[in-house]
Scaffold this motif. Structure first.
Motif, PDB file in Angstrom:
ATOM      1  N   PHE A  93     -20.659 -58.338  41.611  1.00  0.00           N
ATOM      2  CA  PHE A  93     -19.277 -58.025  42.293  1.00  0.00           C
ATOM      3  C   PHE A  93     -17.957 -58.655  41.607  1.00  0.00           C
ATOM      4  O   PHE A  93     -17.036 -57.869  41.631  1.00  0.00           O
TER       5      PHE A  93
ATOM      6  N   ASP B   9     -14.703 -55.346  50.419  1.00  0.00           N
ATOM      7  CA  ASP B   9     -15.867 -55.733  50.340  1.00  0.00           C
ATOM      8  C   ASP B   9     -16.486 -55.805  52.045  1.00  0.00           C
ATOM      9  O   ASP B   9     -16.038 -56.474  52.953  1.00  0.00           O
TER      10      ASP B   9
ATOM     11  N   CYS C 227     -18.746 -57.656  53.835  1.00  0.00           N
ATOM     12  CA  CYS C 227     -19.235 -59.144  53.818  1.00  0.00           C
ATOM     13  C   CYS C 227     -20.523 -59.231  54.550  1.00  0.00           C
ATOM     14  O   CYS C 227     -20.595 -59.525  55.675  1.00  0.00           O
TER      15      CYS C 227
ATOM     16  N   GLN D 144     -20.763 -64.579  52.465  1.00  0.00           N
ATOM     17  CA  GLN D 144     -20.300 -63.707  51.343  1.00  0.00           C
ATOM     18  C   GLN D 144     -18.583 -63.648  51.428  1.00  0.00           C
ATOM     19  O   GLN D 144     -18.238 -63.642  50.223  1.00  0.00           O
TER      20      GLN D 144
ATOM     21  N   ASP E  70     -16.685 -64.316  47.971  1.00  0.00           N
ATOM     22  CA  ASP E  70     -15.445 -63.482  47.693  1.00  0.00           C
ATOM     23  C   ASP E  70     -14.035 -64.448  47.454  1.00  0.00           C
ATOM     24  O   ASP E  70     -13.413 -63.929  46.516  1.00  0.00           O
TER      25      ASP E  70
ATOM     26  N   SER F  91     -12.290 -64.584  43.816  1.00  0.00           N
ATOM     27  CA  SER F  91     -10.824 -64.243  43.798  1.00  0.00           C
ATOM     28  C   SER F  91      -9.872 -65.302  43.312  1.00  0.00           C
ATOM     29  O   SER F  91      -9.098 -65.122  42.577  1.00  0.00           O
TER      30      SER F  91
ATOM     31  N   VAL G 205      -8.718 -59.545  46.709  1.00  0.00           N
ATOM     32  CA  VAL G 205      -9.876 -59.109  47.436  1.00  0.00           C
ATOM     33  C   VAL G 205      -9.653 -58.741  48.829  1.00  0.00           C
ATOM     34  O   VAL G 205      -8.966 -59.448  49.390  1.00  0.00           O
TER      35      VAL G 205
END
Length: 426
Positions: free
Chosen positions: A167, A183, A185, A218, A222, A226, A233
């Motif tokens: 990712f 994304d 998640c 998730q 992320d 980020s 993101v």
């Protein structure tokens, strides 16, 4: 330029944020917006009397599934855009989980060509390319080629990228082309084999449920990536309290994270599945009343940046199965505007918030043109009659997919006319 676009259009007596206005369109763009005057129409203009209906700029839906190529029995570009046009959407961003997957420029070009042929004046299609080849999470898709072909963002929606290293590479590669990763998640190990939210309702029903942690773990990953990479993101279809608390924390730290949610996460909870209703089976699943309350607050305070439908049409026979066999998804393009108006009636937000969530913020996020009703803006707008009531059902939906938990709901508010670039498409 066609004669129809070149001529002047005069939309009289429309209600823009509570103000009665006349809108003059020339050459497909807004020429002027002025206080309503019965004698103000330019000579030779085509006149359309809005009769006091509300005018909105055409909305943008940043998360749809048009199914073509490969699943045209569920939906195709033409039928999906029909639902969009009648639903008030002038632009849609279809996800890449088609068959074949949109990881090749030929698929991107096919989608764009289908849109041009079926709806030449709009709604417009802005494809979202696959982040990884085949959505397998193993090898990066050719993002540069896809971006050049017309993809505006990248995502593995439907099969989220489980590996953090992969990712990270997706985020970095997309950023090289000035694009953002969207994304879905969901931790694939925590969500495997689940059919609804994990909680009291799933326990009472004896159905294997998905915990909120499957989403929020998730979300946290992320956010941390980020912040570390200093790369934006965008988090898709957020559904629970824990996720929005993490997003609010990230924003307070200046992390470049944005997030979306859907009308069904603001209007329904997991009790909607109590009779094993496959129409209410969606991923991420409908959560608890506490999560719904948290999502509503997140929309109000700006933690959630945009609204989307996650339009996911299915054929009737696919949903007419036991809950554990039915696919996830709700068909949303036909109902989103009226459901959003219902949220206005409930006091969740105002007309200007509706415009921000469905038009201006999505346009800014994905660098798409929007109509702010100022001189030179694209003449993309629709009229909405808040007094017109209708009942959600197969006969009132333009999408091939009639799968919605809102079937039978009486909604107030209907799109009555829609223009794109000065062309009347509805």
């Amino acid at each position: 330029m066609s004669e129809q676009t070149a001529q002047t259009l005069f939309v009289s007596n429309a209600l823009l944020l509570g103000r009665a206005v006349d809108i003059t369109v020339s050459g497909g763009r807004i020429a002027s917006v002025a206080d309503h005057d019965n004698n103000a129409a330019p000579a030779g203009a085509e006149i359309f009397d809005a009769k006091g209906q509300i005018v909105f700029p055409s909305f943008i839906d940043c998360h749809v599934h048009l199914r073509e190529p490969g699943f045209e029995y569920k939906e195709d570009v033409e039928s999906g855009l029909a639902a969009a046009a009648h639903g008030g959407f002038g632009a849609v961003l279809p996800m890449a989980n088609t068959k074949p997957v949109n990881d090749d420029t030929s698929v991107t070009e096919l989608m764009l060509e289908r849109a041009r042929k079926s709806w030449p004046h709009g709604p417009r299609v802005h494809p979202v390319g696959a982040a990884t080849k085949g959505l397998k999470g193993e090898e990066l898709a050719p993002m540069g080629e896809l971006a050049a072909a017309g993809c505006v963002a990248f995502s593995n929606d439907g099969l989220p990228v489980g590996g953090a290293e992969m990712f990270r590479r997706c985020m970095e590669y997309a950023a090289d082309f000035g694009k953002i990763i969207i994304d879905h998640c969901e931790d694939p190990t925590l969500a495997r084999g689940t059919h609804m939210n994990e909680g009291v309702t799933s326990g009472r029903m004896g159905v294997k449920g998905q915990s909120v942690v499957a989403e929020s773990v998730q979300v946290a990953r992320d956010i941390l990536l980020s912040e570390y990479l200093d790369i934006p993101v965008h988090l898709a279809h957020i559904s629970c309290r824990q996720s929005v608390e993490l997003i609010a924390w990230a924003k307070s730290r200046g992390v470049k994270v944005t997030a979306e949610t859907c009308p069904h996460y603001l209007l329904l909870d997991d009790v909607a599945l109590e009779q094993y209703s496959t129409a209410a089976k969606v991923n991420p699943p409908l959560r608890t009343p506490d999560d719904v309350a948290a999502m509503r607050r997140a929309v109000q305070d700006g933690t959630i940046d945009i609204m989307v439908t996650d339009h996911a049409p299915h054929a009737a026979h696919e949903k007419e199965t036991p809950l554990d066999e039915a696919p996830n998804g709700i068909s949303g393009l036909d109902t989103a505007v009226a459901l959003s108006w219902r949220l206005i009636q409930e006091g969740l937000f105002k007309e200007e918030d509706m415009i921000r969530l469905w038009c201006h913020a999505p346009g800014g996020l994905f660098r798409l043109p929007v109509n702010r009703f100022t001189h030179g803006d694209p003449a993309d707008f629709f009229l909405f009659d808040p007094a017109q009531e209708w009942v959600v059902g197969p006969e009132t939906m333009h999408s091939k997919g009639k799968n919605t938990p809102f079937t039978g709901w009486k909604l107030a508010g209907k799109v009555t006319s829609h223009w794109m670039g000065g062309h009347k498409i509805v």
